[in-house]
Every structure is written in C-alpha cells, then in structure tokens.
Design an enzyme around this catalytic site. Structure first.
Site, PDB file in Angstrom:
ATOM      1  N   ARG A  97     -81.222 -22.341  92.940  1.00 45.18           N
ATOM      2  CA  ARG A  97     -81.570 -21.180  92.107  1.00 45.18           C
ATOM      3  C   ARG A  97     -81.766 -21.528  90.635  1.00 45.18           C
ATOM      4  O   ARG A  97     -81.580 -20.679  89.768  1.00 45.18           O
ATOM      5  CB  ARG A  97     -80.542 -20.061  92.258  1.00 45.18           C
ATOM      6  CG  ARG A  97     -80.412 -19.549  93.688  1.00 45.18           C
ATOM      7  CD  ARG A  97     -79.723 -18.210  93.772  1.00 45.18           C
ATOM      8  NE  ARG A  97     -79.474 -17.863  95.167  1.00 45.18           N
ATOM      9  CZ  ARG A  97     -78.363 -18.180  95.838  1.00 45.18           C
ATOM     10  NH1 ARG A  97     -77.382 -18.824  95.234  1.00 45.18           N
ATOM     11  NH2 ARG A  97     -78.238 -17.837  97.095  1.00 45.18           N
ATOM     12  N   LYS A 123     -95.016 -20.962  83.110  1.00 47.85           N
ATOM     13  CA  LYS A 123     -95.599 -20.673  84.417  1.00 47.85           C
ATOM     14  C   LYS A 123     -95.492 -21.902  85.305  1.00 47.85           C
ATOM     15  O   LYS A 123     -95.897 -22.998  84.919  1.00 47.85           O
ATOM     16  CB  LYS A 123     -97.068 -20.275  84.282  1.00 47.85           C
ATOM     17  CG  LYS A 123     -97.270 -18.856  83.806  1.00 47.85           C
ATOM     18  CD  LYS A 123     -98.721 -18.429  84.017  1.00 47.85           C
ATOM     19  CE  LYS A 123     -98.940 -16.992  83.616  1.00 47.85           C
ATOM     20  NZ  LYS A 123    -100.332 -16.569  83.872  1.00 47.85           N
ATOM     21  N   GLU A 143    -109.760 -25.631  76.193  1.00 49.56           N
ATOM     22  CA  GLU A 143    -108.602 -24.760  75.944  1.00 49.56           C
ATOM     23  C   GLU A 143    -108.213 -24.785  74.465  1.00 49.56           C
ATOM     24  O   GLU A 143    -107.765 -23.779  73.914  1.00 49.56           O
ATOM     25  CB  GLU A 143    -107.402 -25.170  76.814  1.00 49.56           C
ATOM     26  CG  GLU A 143    -107.641 -25.079  78.319  1.00 49.56           C
ATOM     27  CD  GLU A 143    -107.499 -23.661  78.892  1.00 49.56           C
ATOM     28  OE1 GLU A 143    -107.231 -22.716  78.124  1.00 49.56           O
ATOM     29  OE2 GLU A 143    -107.663 -23.522  80.128  1.00 49.56           O
ATOM     30  N   LYS A 155    -100.259 -20.854  71.567  1.00 50.80           N
ATOM     31  CA  LYS A 155     -99.732 -20.444  72.876  1.00 50.80           C
ATOM     32  C   LYS A 155     -98.288 -19.955  72.750  1.00 50.80           C
ATOM     33  O   LYS A 155     -97.900 -18.969  73.388  1.00 50.80           O
ATOM     34  CB  LYS A 155     -99.823 -21.580  73.884  1.00 50.80           C
ATOM     35  CG  LYS A 155     -99.278 -21.154  75.246  1.00 50.80           C
ATOM     36  CD  LYS A 155     -99.983 -21.739  76.418  1.00 50.80           C
ATOM     37  CE  LYS A 155     -99.490 -21.085  77.711  1.00 50.80           C
ATOM     38  NZ  LYS A 155    -100.025 -21.722  78.916  1.00 50.80           N
ATOM     39  N   GLU A 213     -95.884 -11.524  81.255  1.00 49.53           N
ATOM     40  CA  GLU A 213     -97.095 -10.737  81.519  1.00 49.53           C
ATOM     41  C   GLU A 213     -96.772  -9.283  81.800  1.00 49.53           C
ATOM     42  O   GLU A 213     -97.317  -8.688  82.723  1.00 49.53           O
ATOM     43  CB  GLU A 213     -97.878 -11.338  82.692  1.00 49.53           C
ATOM     44  CG  GLU A 213     -98.352 -12.736  82.397  1.00 49.53           C
ATOM     45  CD  GLU A 213     -99.282 -13.281  83.468  1.00 49.53           C
ATOM     46  OE1 GLU A 213     -99.080 -12.951  84.641  1.00 49.53           O
ATOM     47  OE2 GLU A 213    -100.194 -14.038  83.109  1.00 49.53           O
ATOM     48  N   ARG A 263    -100.194 -11.377  76.992  1.00 48.36           N
ATOM     49  CA  ARG A 263    -100.416 -12.729  77.508  1.00 48.36           C
ATOM     50  C   ARG A 263    -101.793 -12.875  78.152  1.00 48.36           C
ATOM     51  O   ARG A 263    -102.311 -13.981  78.292  1.00 48.36           O
ATOM     52  CB  ARG A 263     -99.301 -13.103  78.503  1.00 48.36           C
ATOM     53  CG  ARG A 263     -99.284 -14.568  78.848  1.00 48.36           C
ATOM     54  CD  ARG A 263     -97.947 -15.039  79.412  1.00 48.36           C
ATOM     55  NE  ARG A 263     -98.068 -16.413  79.858  1.00 48.36           N
ATOM     56  CZ  ARG A 263     -97.057 -17.248  80.042  1.00 48.36           C
ATOM     57  NH1 ARG A 263     -95.825 -16.839  79.839  1.00 48.36           N
ATOM     58  NH2 ARG A 263     -97.264 -18.481  80.440  1.00 48.36           N
ATOM     59  N   ASN A 303    -106.245 -15.663  79.004  1.00 42.67           N
ATOM     60  CA  ASN A 303    -107.236 -15.773  80.075  1.00 42.67           C
ATOM     61  C   ASN A 303    -108.667 -15.616  79.569  1.00 42.67           C
ATOM     62  O   ASN A 303    -109.587 -15.472  80.371  1.00 42.67           O
ATOM     63  CB  ASN A 303    -106.953 -14.728  81.157  1.00 42.67           C
ATOM     64  CG  ASN A 303    -105.708 -15.073  81.941  1.00 42.67           C
ATOM     65  OD1 ASN A 303    -105.470 -16.240  82.245  1.00 42.67           O
ATOM     66  ND2 ASN A 303    -104.901 -14.076  82.237  1.00 42.67           N
ATOM     67  N   HIS A 329    -111.441 -17.103  81.439  1.00 43.30           N
ATOM     68  CA  HIS A 329    -110.891 -17.586  82.709  1.00 43.30           C
ATOM     69  C   HIS A 329    -111.303 -16.760  83.919  1.00 43.30           C
ATOM     70  O   HIS A 329    -111.319 -17.273  85.037  1.00 43.30           O
ATOM     71  CB  HIS A 329    -109.364 -17.677  82.625  1.00 43.30           C
ATOM     72  CG  HIS A 329    -108.890 -18.893  81.883  1.00 43.30           C
ATOM     73  ND1 HIS A 329    -109.221 -19.146  80.571  1.00 43.30           N
ATOM     74  CD2 HIS A 329    -108.140 -19.963  82.291  1.00 43.30           C
ATOM     75  CE1 HIS A 329    -108.667 -20.294  80.187  1.00 43.30           C
ATOM     76  NE2 HIS A 329    -108.014 -20.804  81.208  1.00 43.30           N
ATOM     77  N   HIS A 345    -112.721 -18.892  86.822  1.00 45.25           N
ATOM     78  CA  HIS A 345    -112.205 -18.951  88.193  1.00 45.25           C
ATOM     79  C   HIS A 345    -113.322 -18.699  89.194  1.00 45.25           C
ATOM     80  O   HIS A 345    -113.361 -19.320  90.262  1.00 45.25           O
ATOM     81  CB  HIS A 345    -111.076 -17.939  88.386  1.00 45.25           C
ATOM     82  CG  HIS A 345    -109.827 -18.297  87.645  1.00 45.25           C
ATOM     83  ND1 HIS A 345    -108.897 -17.372  87.251  1.00 45.25           N
ATOM     84  CD2 HIS A 345    -109.358 -19.489  87.199  1.00 45.25           C
ATOM     85  CE1 HIS A 345    -107.915 -17.978  86.592  1.00 45.25           C
ATOM     86  NE2 HIS A 345    -108.178 -19.260  86.555  1.00 45.25           N
ATOM     87  N   HIS A 375    -111.431 -28.053  85.240  1.00 46.15           N
ATOM     88  CA  HIS A 375    -111.041 -26.702  84.825  1.00 46.15           C
ATOM     89  C   HIS A 375    -111.600 -26.369  83.436  1.00 46.15           C
ATOM     90  O   HIS A 375    -112.165 -25.287  83.229  1.00 46.15           O
ATOM     91  CB  HIS A 375    -109.519 -26.576  84.841  1.00 46.15           C
ATOM     92  CG  HIS A 375    -109.016 -25.242  84.374  1.00 46.15           C
ATOM     93  ND1 HIS A 375    -109.289 -24.077  85.061  1.00 46.15           N
ATOM     94  CD2 HIS A 375    -108.270 -24.881  83.302  1.00 46.15           C
ATOM     95  CE1 HIS A 375    -108.727 -23.056  84.419  1.00 46.15           C
ATOM     96  NE2 HIS A 375    -108.111 -23.517  83.349  1.00 46.15           N
TER      97      HIS A 375
END
Lengths: 383, 383
Positions: free
Chosen positions: A143, A165, A207, A249, A259, A264, A268, A271, A275, A288
């Site tokens: 955990r 993330k 980025e 960031k 989020e 946040r 994106n 993005h 994607h 990417h």
C-alpha cells in the site's frame, strides 16, 4: 509498521544546485537539476541527496530500463554503494510493452523477492515507461513505498517524472490503470541527455514549448531567443529550459494535484489531438512529442478559427516548433478516425468534444462543446 | 475529465437511520447501518442514499460475490434500477483466491468493457475478499473511481469495509499489494446476517470483542451483558454491536488514516499471533476471526507475563470469547514455526518482535523488543 514520515523538503535545500520545490503541503518534494560535478560525476552526491530527501531508509530498490543499466543505472547504484543502504536492482525491458498487467505482477513479485518492506524506497531510472511502471509499483506495494524518480530522457525530465501520475496500460488503452503517487525527489542530471538520440531529444522539446504557450509567456520568449542553443544541447540554456518546464509543471500540479479542479487539464494542451494522432497512426509510429507538436498546431488552428486568439499566436508557435525541428503537419491524418478516437477519450465528458485552447501566449482555457466541423477543419489545416 | 468532488457527508444525514461518520476531512464518509424497512427491503432506499453519498454519477458498476448474486446483489441492482443510472454487474468467484494479480487484471479489463470512466462508481457487494479486490480496482482504474462498500458478512461489516484498506495477495503473502482508498459510503444492512453460516458469524464476533479490549471498555461491558442475545442475532443488540464496532474503527482510522503515526496499529491486537496461526495452520483451515480469538488470548497471556496487566483482564477476555463460541487455544501450535513467521511479518521492524498488548480493558499499547522466550511461553499457554 508505519511508513517513515516525509522529511520537510522545503527547508535546507542543498546549496550547490538549483532545486525546485513542488508545493504540495505534506507531500512537497524537491526537483534537483544537476550536471557535471554536482551530478552523478560526484560519486556520493546522489546518495547524500537521496538520504536527505527520503529520510529513514535501509533498502533501495533500483528499477531501471535495461538500456541504461550501464550508464545512468550504473552511476546510481555506484553512488548508493557509498551509503550503508542495502541495494536491489530490477531490470525492465525498454519500451511501452513493459507497462502491462503482466509486467507489474512480475515486478511486485520481484520486489517481494528483494525482501522489500515499508522502509524500502523505489528508485525509477529511465524514461516515462520506467517512471510510470515503477511509480505504480511503489504506489501499491504494501500500500505504498517511497519513490524517487531519476528521469533519463528529456520528455521524462520535463513531464512524466513530475506530478505524481503513475500507471500501466490495458490492451484496450493507455494509462487506464494507475495511481496518483508523488515522489520524494526527482533527480535530473542533464548530462544524461548527451547520449539521447536526436529524434528523442527533439520530441521532448515539444513539451518544453508547450509550457511556454500554456502558462509562461516569458519562457516562450526565452525559447524563441535560445532554441538554436538548446538544440545544440548547450548546458546553460538546456538547463534553463528544463528548470522552467519543471517550475511550470510544478505550479500546475500544486494547484490541482488530482485533476479535481480542472486546472491540471491545461497540461493536456495539444494532447487530445495528439492522442488521436498516435492512436490512428498506430502507437510507436510517431514519438509522443512529435504527435504533441502536431496536436498543438491543430489546437492553435482551432482556437484561431473559433476567434479565441489572433493568428500571430499560431505563427509564433509554428515558427518555434519548426525551429526545434518538430513536425507541424501529418499528411496521413484521417479526420473521421481522429474524431472517433477523441469522442472515446477518457477526458471527454459525455461525448462532447473539449479542448484546451490558447487565447494568448501564456494562457489557455478549457473549452467545451466545440462543434465537430470546426475540429475537422483544424485537422485538415495540419494535413 | 475531473473526478466529481466528494459531497459533504457530514451535513444532512438521513433522518431514518443511525449514520456514523468517519471523520477524515475532505475524505469523510458515512457508514449507514440499516435493517428491515430502512434497509434493502425498501426498494429505492439504497439508490437514494447512494446518490446522496457519491454526488454526480451516471454509471454504477456492481462488483459482487457470485454466491450472493441472488440475494444481496440482486437487492442492490433492483434498487439501482429505480434510478436513472446506467448499471453494470461483474461477478467474482467466492474465496481468497480471487484476490490475485490475474483476477485484478481481468477485473480492470471487465471494467473497461463496461465503458467505465471517471464518473463511474464501483459498488463492492460481498465479504472482505470482494471489498478488498473491488476496492483496489476502484483505487486504480483511471487512477481512481469512487467506491461504495456493501459488506454482507459480519467480519466485513465491522472491519474490512471501514477504513480504506484495499488490496490483493501475491503468491508470497497476503495483502502485499494495494492502496489506501476511502469509500464514499459504507452501507450495512444487518438483515444480510440472517443467512450467514453460524461459524462465519461467530468468527466475526472476534473482531467485535477486539474493539472492546483495545479502546472501549463500556462496549466490552455491553458485550459481556448481551453476548447471548448477539449470538441469537437479536436485532437490537446485534445492531448495537456492529455500530459500536464501526464507531471504534472510525475513531482509530480518523486518527491515523495511513498508518503513519502508529495509532492504527492497535487494530492489529491479536493479529500478529493470528497471522502466524493462519500461516502455520495453512490458510483456510481456520477462519480469520477464529485465529484472531486465539491470537488475542496469546497477546493477553503475554501482557500478563510481562507484568503489563493483571490476570483479571485475561479472565474477562477468556470468558467473553468463550461465551461467543470462539476458540481460545490451538493444540497444534508449533512455537518455532510461529515465531519464524512473526519475524518475517511486514509489520515487524528490523526483526524485533512487536506486539499490541493490553494494560486494561479499553486500552492497548504497542510494545517493542519483546523477548522471544516470553512470546514462546504465551503461545504454549494457549496450546
């Protein structure tokens, strides 16, 4: 047995380096940006910063990309050997396929085999794949173990290693399983970039430029003036580009760690289109950052056509991305396929198309209910 | 897409029932304890409480033990059909083997097949296995979905459904992978207990009695006076026993949500011995509560022999556990094997044996550096 408390990372920063703090209250942590004698060339440097950042620790588990085992991985383990820590090393095959349910299950078992307990600390050494996979393992083993990120690619330095993330892919989609799990330290040694392939380095710059557009106009100007030197990987401008990106960031993440407020989402920018580009092109065809560059161009076109910004913004972004050597268009773009992908995106609310769109350099807004024909036109404009 | 915010569960509690609040700031949540007309016998009762507790939601995923699909599971889905929610149901095979890396991977994919997104809510219906597995799936799918626990066994009602521990097993040990993930609501319908097998019901009483010993002397006295009625599952004393247990656990969890201060360790009273009993007996031979009962006896013997409490405490605990029909001794206990297991336990710090030991009814302390021969004597006393 309790997990040891997080040291107060805001006090007593090391004097020898630029340290950025991600301001997250009791989960605040430092991003140390190093190079040369202050980086891994100093044999005990990493180990001493590591111990300062994590506090009470007896066991470090280095989870590393096998491709950098002899370079960055070796430097990290060598540095830790100067400490009294017990050391375990787990190798991960390079590439996105390692972010799988099978690999995380194997990794959990490998961690157990090292006799890891709650005092163990995971050190992720590699690019975004390693950071995401090892980070998720750290978030979930007993955990939650402490985590230190050592990104070795430009993309991981300026994006995935910061912000907490972590995750893995399912056959049905990327990053569908994971946790928000903040590291105790991000350690960036810009010397790692000297061996990064040119195409990967340039991909990371997408980025970097993104941060200028979304929330730092001064940084955008800095990049316009210094992009040639950054492309040459000159130490000082490269370091500044990385530091400013991390600061940007860190500000956004501090505002909206999980989020929940929507802030946040500005990360994106480009993005949603990217994607769809990656998905319809097939993952791995485009890097990417290359897809993000094209996606930023589509988003800026969309913003211009919606009357949300003037064309000068698009022109400045175009010029900077081009100067960085990034692609601006994708001639194979299939408008219908891309829109179908965007409608399935987990960030889409109830099938309505939402985009992060700039109104000026340094500011973007989340815009809902964008008409599909405007989206189609923006894609066509970048084809 | 942001995860919808957690409603303020401390305001406006439903008037028709006893609701306990787990005080965790912005993660506070209600435990609703229901029966008869206020429980699932009211067709729309669960659905309306569910919507109050989770807030904005369009899709519910019921993850249920296949063994209760026609009873509790069916009542939950029937109630939700009175709401406008889209409903998906995923069946889990009964038993500890479902808490595996293979099953969680399959569950993640099944959730994706339901078109789950961040507005979806997971409802775990079953005993501890389902709560742990479905809870971990909720904690990790798209980095976190809301979770509602509907425990159907006494053990799950008074222990595993409250407090936010979720997880799965590895071949090398139980609960080695997981997350702290607080539910948005725990819904307890005591009517589910009417069909619970006697041995499982009695097993759950060990955890109930534990709360009296560790932090609620009044509750211990209540149990002494009412254990016969509770054994008969008379509604009011049974409900009181569950409510007092949940209140006790809620207090401890509110003090130490993530096992960082050490307070939460008191919930492990009897459990270090119990894990060693279960592990050396082979999992499944003894029910968890049976092992906890024996473990509490060993811990109390140890406390007496260390001079930390008087023998009357042990005698009162012995009498109450016996009156509940719980085992007090284990004739097959192997002292050396059990101590070897305890030395490997993830709650052991650096190989030193630590135990939660009572000094009086209603208070326990975490005691380190316990000599192995004293531990051995305590095991022998319960053989």
């Amino acid at each position: 047995m309790p997990i040891p408390p997080r040291p107060d990372s805001t006090s007593n920063p090391p004097a020898d380096t630029s340290v950025i703090t991600v301001e997250l209250g009791d989960r605040a942590y430092p991003i140390a940006i190093k190079s040369g004698e202050t980086g891994l060339a100093d044999p005990s440097g990493f180990a001493s910063h590591f111990l300062d950042a994590v506090g009470d620790c007896t066991h470090a588990i280095v989870v590393q990309d096998v491709a950098i085992a002899d370079s960055a991985g070796s430097m990290i383990t060598q540095s830790l050997k100067s400490s009294p820590l017990r050391l375990s090393v787990i190798q991960i095959a390079s590439g996105e396929t390692s972010k799988s349910t099978d690999r995380i299950a194997q990794l959990w078992n490998e961690m157990l085999d090292t006799a890891a307990d709650r005092r163990s600390v995971v050190i992720a050494v590699g690019g975004g794949v390693i950071g995401d996979l090892a980070g998720f393992a750290a978030a979930t083993f007993t955990r939650g173990l402490r985590l230190v990120q050592v990104p070795t690619t430009l993309l991981a330095m300026v994006d995935s290693s910061v912000g907490g993330k972590t995750g893995i892919n399912l056959p049905g989609g990327k990053n569908l399983v994971g946790s928000f799990w903040q590291p105790h330290m991000v350690w960036i040694d810009t010397d790692f970039l000297s061996t990064l392939p040119e195409r990967e380095y340039i991909s990371g710059l997408a980025e970097v430029i993104k941060y200028g557009v979304i929330e730092d106009a001064d940084f955008f100007e800095y990049l316009e003036a210094n992009i040639a030197a950054i492309l040459q990987r000159e130490p000082e401008p490269t370091r500044t580009a990385i530091a400013k990106s991390c600061e940007s960031k860190a500000r956004v993440v501090a505002d909206d760690e999980r989020e929940t407020t929507g802030r946040r989402a500005i990360l994106n920018y480009g993005h949603t289109f990217a994607h769809a580009v990656e998905s319809t092109a097939g993952y791995g065809v485009m890097l990417h950052g290359e897809a993000v560059s094209i996606g930023m161009q589509m988003a800026a076109e969309l913003s211009v056509s919606l009357g949300r910004c003037d064309r000068e913004l698009l022109e400045r972004q175009t010029a900077l991305l081009a100067a960085a050597g990034l692609p601006l268009t994708w001639e194979d773009a299939d408008v219908n396929d891309m829109i179908a992908v965007m409608a399935r995106d987990k960030k889409v609310a109830h099938g309505k198309l939402r985009f992060v769109l700039p109104d000026r350099i340094g500011n973007v807004e989340l815009v809902g209910d964008v008409p599909a024909d405007e989206v189609a036109a923006a894609i066509r404009a970048c084809r």
